[in-house]
Motif scaffolding. Structure first.
Motif, PDB file in Angstrom:
ATOM      1  N   ASP A 146      35.194 -15.751 -50.401  1.00  0.00           N
ATOM      2  CA  ASP A 146      36.411 -15.991 -49.877  1.00  0.00           C
ATOM      3  C   ASP A 146      36.392 -17.605 -49.406  1.00  0.00           C
ATOM      4  O   ASP A 146      35.872 -17.992 -48.440  1.00  0.00           O
ATOM      5  CB  ASP A 146      36.970 -15.000 -48.874  1.00  0.00           C
ATOM      6  CG  ASP A 146      38.356 -15.151 -48.360  1.00  0.00           C
ATOM      7  OD1 ASP A 146      38.943 -16.209 -48.378  1.00  0.00           O
ATOM      8  OD2 ASP A 146      39.089 -14.224 -48.242  1.00  0.00           O
ATOM      9  N   ASP A 152      32.960 -14.183 -46.767  1.00  0.00           N
ATOM     10  CA  ASP A 152      33.631 -15.310 -46.317  1.00  0.00           C
ATOM     11  C   ASP A 152      33.170 -16.175 -45.570  1.00  0.00           C
ATOM     12  O   ASP A 152      32.277 -16.008 -44.674  1.00  0.00           O
ATOM     13  CB  ASP A 152      35.048 -14.923 -45.283  1.00  0.00           C
ATOM     14  CG  ASP A 152      35.898 -13.663 -45.725  1.00  0.00           C
ATOM     15  OD1 ASP A 152      35.530 -13.031 -47.046  1.00  0.00           O
ATOM     16  OD2 ASP A 152      37.015 -13.442 -45.298  1.00  0.00           O
ATOM     17  N   THR A 174      48.529 -18.009 -49.387  1.00  0.00           N
ATOM     18  CA  THR A 174      49.212 -17.916 -48.190  1.00  0.00           C
ATOM     19  C   THR A 174      49.161 -18.838 -47.233  1.00  0.00           C
ATOM     20  O   THR A 174      50.222 -19.269 -46.445  1.00  0.00           O
ATOM     21  CB  THR A 174      49.193 -16.381 -47.744  1.00  0.00           C
ATOM     22  OG1 THR A 174      49.260 -15.488 -48.677  1.00  0.00           O
ATOM     23  CG2 THR A 174      50.387 -16.195 -46.708  1.00  0.00           C
ATOM     24  N   LYS A 175      48.053 -19.222 -46.973  1.00  0.00           N
ATOM     25  CA  LYS A 175      47.331 -20.284 -45.982  1.00  0.00           C
ATOM     26  C   LYS A 175      47.497 -21.535 -46.164  1.00  0.00           C
ATOM     27  O   LYS A 175      48.643 -22.154 -46.802  1.00  0.00           O
ATOM     28  CB  LYS A 175      45.963 -19.481 -45.470  1.00  0.00           C
ATOM     29  CG  LYS A 175      45.811 -18.420 -45.381  1.00  0.00           C
ATOM     30  CD  LYS A 175      46.910 -17.778 -44.249  1.00  0.00           C
ATOM     31  CE  LYS A 175      46.584 -16.427 -43.730  1.00  0.00           C
ATOM     32  NZ  LYS A 175      46.785 -15.199 -44.776  1.00  0.00           N
ATOM     33  N   TYR A 194      37.267 -10.866 -43.917  1.00  0.00           N
ATOM     34  CA  TYR A 194      38.515 -10.630 -43.289  1.00  0.00           C
ATOM     35  C   TYR A 194      38.816  -9.135 -43.358  1.00  0.00           C
ATOM     36  O   TYR A 194      38.469  -8.180 -44.237  1.00  0.00           O
ATOM     37  CB  TYR A 194      39.783 -11.162 -44.468  1.00  0.00           C
ATOM     38  CG  TYR A 194      41.077 -10.992 -44.316  1.00  0.00           C
ATOM     39  CD1 TYR A 194      41.707 -11.162 -43.102  1.00  0.00           C
ATOM     40  CD2 TYR A 194      41.766 -10.200 -45.172  1.00  0.00           C
ATOM     41  CE1 TYR A 194      42.996 -10.872 -42.785  1.00  0.00           C
ATOM     42  CE2 TYR A 194      43.229  -9.840 -44.791  1.00  0.00           C
ATOM     43  CZ  TYR A 194      43.791  -9.977 -43.797  1.00  0.00           C
ATOM     44  OH  TYR A 194      44.878  -9.842 -43.546  1.00  0.00           O
ATOM     45  N   THR A 224      39.163 -19.090 -48.311  1.00  0.00           N
ATOM     46  CA  THR A 224      40.617 -19.509 -47.753  1.00  0.00           C
ATOM     47  C   THR A 224      40.745 -20.349 -46.701  1.00  0.00           C
ATOM     48  O   THR A 224      41.490 -21.418 -46.681  1.00  0.00           O
ATOM     49  CB  THR A 224      41.175 -18.084 -47.098  1.00  0.00           C
ATOM     50  OG1 THR A 224      41.518 -17.239 -48.227  1.00  0.00           O
ATOM     51  CG2 THR A 224      42.654 -18.305 -46.467  1.00  0.00           C
ATOM     52  N   PHE A 225      39.789 -20.328 -45.896  1.00  0.00           N
ATOM     53  CA  PHE A 225      39.623 -21.161 -44.670  1.00  0.00           C
ATOM     54  C   PHE A 225      39.276 -22.621 -44.962  1.00  0.00           C
ATOM     55  O   PHE A 225      39.753 -23.418 -44.161  1.00  0.00           O
ATOM     56  CB  PHE A 225      38.467 -20.769 -43.670  1.00  0.00           C
ATOM     57  CG  PHE A 225      39.181 -19.483 -42.536  1.00  0.00           C
ATOM     58  CD1 PHE A 225      39.722 -18.664 -42.974  1.00  0.00           C
ATOM     59  CD2 PHE A 225      38.660 -19.802 -41.348  1.00  0.00           C
ATOM     60  CE1 PHE A 225      40.152 -17.562 -42.166  1.00  0.00           C
ATOM     61  CE2 PHE A 225      38.956 -18.865 -40.024  1.00  0.00           C
ATOM     62  CZ  PHE A 225      39.880 -17.669 -40.749  1.00  0.00           C
ATOM     63  N   ILE A 256      53.667 -15.804 -49.796  1.00  0.00           N
ATOM     64  CA  ILE A 256      52.448 -15.079 -49.869  1.00  0.00           C
ATOM     65  C   ILE A 256      52.142 -14.882 -51.162  1.00  0.00           C
ATOM     66  O   ILE A 256      52.695 -14.689 -52.234  1.00  0.00           O
ATOM     67  CB  ILE A 256      53.050 -13.638 -49.512  1.00  0.00           C
ATOM     68  CG1 ILE A 256      53.341 -13.649 -47.912  1.00  0.00           C
ATOM     69  CG2 ILE A 256      51.772 -12.491 -49.493  1.00  0.00           C
ATOM     70  CD1 ILE A 256      52.556 -12.930 -46.908  1.00  0.00           C
ATOM     71  N   ALA A 257      50.828 -15.375 -51.445  1.00  0.00           N
ATOM     72  CA  ALA A 257      50.294 -15.508 -52.641  1.00  0.00           C
ATOM     73  C   ALA A 257      48.518 -15.281 -52.803  1.00  0.00           C
ATOM     74  O   ALA A 257      48.236 -15.572 -51.675  1.00  0.00           O
ATOM     75  CB  ALA A 257      50.599 -16.629 -53.577  1.00  0.00           C
ATOM     76  N   SER A 316      43.476 -16.662 -50.060  1.00  0.00           N
ATOM     77  CA  SER A 316      44.729 -16.271 -49.416  1.00  0.00           C
ATOM     78  C   SER A 316      45.537 -17.401 -49.691  1.00  0.00           C
ATOM     79  O   SER A 316      45.404 -18.451 -48.918  1.00  0.00           O
ATOM     80  CB  SER A 316      44.912 -15.573 -48.273  1.00  0.00           C
ATOM     81  OG  SER A 316      46.246 -15.600 -47.883  1.00  0.00           O
ATOM     82  N   SER A 375      49.494 -11.573 -53.487  1.00  0.00           N
ATOM     83  CA  SER A 375      48.756 -11.988 -52.120  1.00  0.00           C
ATOM     84  C   SER A 375      47.404 -12.112 -52.101  1.00  0.00           C
ATOM     85  O   SER A 375      46.807 -11.836 -53.304  1.00  0.00           O
ATOM     86  CB  SER A 375      49.245 -10.784 -51.443  1.00  0.00           C
ATOM     87  OG  SER A 375      48.342  -9.547 -51.603  1.00  0.00           O
ATOM     88  N   GLY A 376      46.748 -12.621 -51.150  1.00  0.00           N
ATOM     89  CA  GLY A 376      45.455 -12.565 -50.986  1.00  0.00           C
ATOM     90  C   GLY A 376      44.606 -11.200 -51.243  1.00  0.00           C
ATOM     91  O   GLY A 376      43.902 -11.317 -52.094  1.00  0.00           O
ATOM     92  N   MET A 377      45.194 -10.342 -50.710  1.00  0.00           N
ATOM     93  CA  MET A 377      44.896  -9.019 -50.745  1.00  0.00           C
ATOM     94  C   MET A 377      44.903  -8.303 -52.311  1.00  0.00           C
ATOM     95  O   MET A 377      44.224  -7.940 -52.680  1.00  0.00           O
ATOM     96  CB  MET A 377      45.415  -7.965 -49.698  1.00  0.00           C
ATOM     97  CG  MET A 377      44.712  -7.989 -48.443  1.00  0.00           C
ATOM     98  SD  MET A 377      42.839  -8.199 -48.465  1.00  0.00           S
ATOM     99  CE  MET A 377      42.433  -6.757 -49.147  1.00  0.00           C
ATOM    100  N   ASN A 388      35.739 -14.764 -40.040  1.00  0.00           N
ATOM    101  CA  ASN A 388      36.902 -14.873 -39.246  1.00  0.00           C
ATOM    102  C   ASN A 388      36.689 -13.375 -38.295  1.00  0.00           C
ATOM    103  O   ASN A 388      36.419 -12.366 -38.638  1.00  0.00           O
ATOM    104  CB  ASN A 388      38.057 -14.368 -40.285  1.00  0.00           C
ATOM    105  CG  ASN A 388      39.233 -14.350 -39.404  1.00  0.00           C
ATOM    106  OD1 ASN A 388      39.815 -14.693 -38.136  1.00  0.00           O
ATOM    107  ND2 ASN A 388      40.369 -13.878 -39.953  1.00  0.00           N
ATOM    108  N   LEU A 430      47.608 -18.261 -40.498  1.00  0.00           N
ATOM    109  CA  LEU A 430      46.913 -19.720 -40.343  1.00  0.00           C
ATOM    110  C   LEU A 430      47.074 -20.424 -41.419  1.00  0.00           C
ATOM    111  O   LEU A 430      47.723 -20.292 -42.587  1.00  0.00           O
ATOM    112  CB  LEU A 430      45.451 -19.489 -39.981  1.00  0.00           C
ATOM    113  CG  LEU A 430      44.695 -18.772 -41.384  1.00  0.00           C
ATOM    114  CD1 LEU A 430      43.695 -19.703 -42.146  1.00  0.00           C
ATOM    115  CD2 LEU A 430      43.538 -17.717 -40.765  1.00  0.00           C
TER     116      LEU A 430
END
Ligand SMILES: Cc1ncc(COP(=O)(O)O)c(C=O)c1O
Length: 410
Positions: free
Chosen positions: A195, A166, A219-220, A123, A197-198, A229-230, A217, A97-99, A170, A349
């Motif tokens: 990070d 990040d 996942t997004k 995050y 991710t966005f 989820i990754a 993440s 997951s991202g975490m 967020n 997201l």
């Protein structure tokens, strides 16, 4: 007499473009004489040893052949190759997951006595890990607005080993000056982790701006379909390899082969999806700014965004997430969420679907108002992850929902 033809300069040689690499970067898996075109899914725990000699070579680390999927799996390796290529990284590892990616990276590289400086807009899961969990292992974190040089200098300690941000943050969507932060961290001998991710590497490449590693993440946007989820880490070997080797072997937050397969497939359409997310989010943001029910809208590509010039220097587009503040506060937010029909009321997201959430009346309802406001979660704040539907339909749904919320007195 023929006029001498002016020789055109030869076009500069360049490697394949981003979209080409997004499609092809994970390729390369073969299985004997079989040459699959799509990445094969190795849904297996172990791989048999061809001989006792080969087994000894693998155990001694002299052969890279896969033998146990927690330690290495060709489908997961294809995803790792692809993200390393797209981020311009020496190395990458995938996590559950991202975490899982954030925790593995930090646990594998920090030790008791180390200090971290983190942006206050990280995050929530990363915030909790740094604020509540890592102090038990002797790692302290100071949270500040890292765009403020005076606070940054004040927060820095002789044992500061890592700067973590990040960008955009967020839910503030605050954009941070990545080259300036990279320069500072490097000058003081600390790691700089972003990070991403966005933005994804299509919109922003922190490693080219000086970061040592990026976290995702996946996942997004990277997987992009709301069904996996990754997490991923990509960057310099010195930071990434401890995560891969000790982190995944001993901490064990590995990415499952089928999930890696989904994420790698998602990467093929990343540029197309990000273009559409960016174009639609900008349209929705501009439309929301014209609405009487809305106090303000925050989106990095809007002229009203406080760091718009910075965003345009280091990002290629504003991505698909925007936030806006309803004048009617908590009741208006709750009424809006009950009224949407096309937009899906859900967390996360970067999905194909438009996702909407009102943190003050849902996840943050139990949080004391002062604490919630300190995190940037104001009463009327709505977060929208603009999906891939027709933008007129997204705007139409928000229009009818805002109308219903107003009629309900929200
Ligand atoms: C910016 C950011 N980083 C990390 C994470 C954690 O990712 P995951 O939910 O895949 O563990 C999230 C999740 O929402 C996120 O938004």
């Amino acid at each position: 007499m023929t006029r001498p033809r002016r020789r055109r300069p030869a076009p500069a040689r360049r490697g394949p473009g981003f979209a080409t690499r997004a499609v092809h970067a994970g390729e390369g898996s073969t299985h004997g004489d079989v040459r699959p075109v799509a990445t094969p899914l190795y849904q297996t725990v172990s791989f048999s040893f061809p001989s006792a000699a080969e087994a000894s070579a693998i155990a001694a680390g002299e052969s890279a052949a896969p033998w146990y999927s927690r330690i290495g799996n060709p489908t997961v390796a294809a995803l790792e190759r692809a993200i390393a290529d797209l981020e311009g990284a020496e190395s990458a590892f995938a996590a559950a997951s991202g975490m899982g990616a954030v925790a593995t990276l930090l646990l594998a590289n920090l030790r008791a006595g180390d200090h971290v400086v983190a942006d206050s807009g990280v995050y929530g899961g990363t915030y909790n890990l740094l604020r509540r969990e890592l102090p038990r292992f002797g790692v302290e974190t100071t949270f500040i607005e890292t765009n403020d040089p005076a606070r940054l200098r004040e927060a820095w300690r002789p044992n500061t080993r890592l700067l973590y941000v990040d960008s955009p943050g967020n839910p503030t969507l605050r954009v941070l000056d990545l080259p300036a932060l990279a320069e500072l961290a490097r000058a003081r001998g600390a790691w700089f982790v972003v990070d991403n991710t966005f933005c994804t590497p299509y919109l922003q490449r922190p490693l080219e701006l000086g970061a040592h590693a990026v976290v995702h993440s996946a996942t997004k946007y990277l997987s992009g379909h709301g069904d996996a989820i990754a997490g991923l880490v990509a960057g310099e070997c010195a930071l990434v390899e401890p995560g891969r080797i000790a982190g995944l072997r001993e901490f064990g937050a590995v990415c499952a082969p089928f999930v890696a397969w989904l994420v790698e497939r998602g990467l093929h359409t990343l540029p197309l999806r990000m273009e559409r997310h960016c174009a639609s989010a900008l349209r929705v943001a501009e439309w929301l700014e014209s609405r009487p029910e809305v106090a303000w809208v925050r989106y990095p590509w809007l002229p009203s965004h406080p760091q718009r010039a910075l965003a345009r220097r280091q990002m290629r587009g504003g991505s698909g997430v925007l936030v806006f503040e309803l004048k009617g506060g908590i009741s208006a937010g709750a009424a809006l969420l009950d009224a949407v029909e096309l937009c899906t009321h859900a967390v996360s997201l970067g999905d194909t679907r438009t996702l909407i959430m009102h943190p003050a009346s849902t996840m943050h309802a139990p949080t004391p108002p002062e604490e919630r406001l300190a995190l940037g979660v104001t009463d009327g704040l709505v977060r929208l992850s603009v999906g891939l539907e027709d933008v007129e339909d997204i705007i139409g749904d928000l229009e009818q929902a805002l109308g219903k919320a107003r009629a309900a007195g929200g």
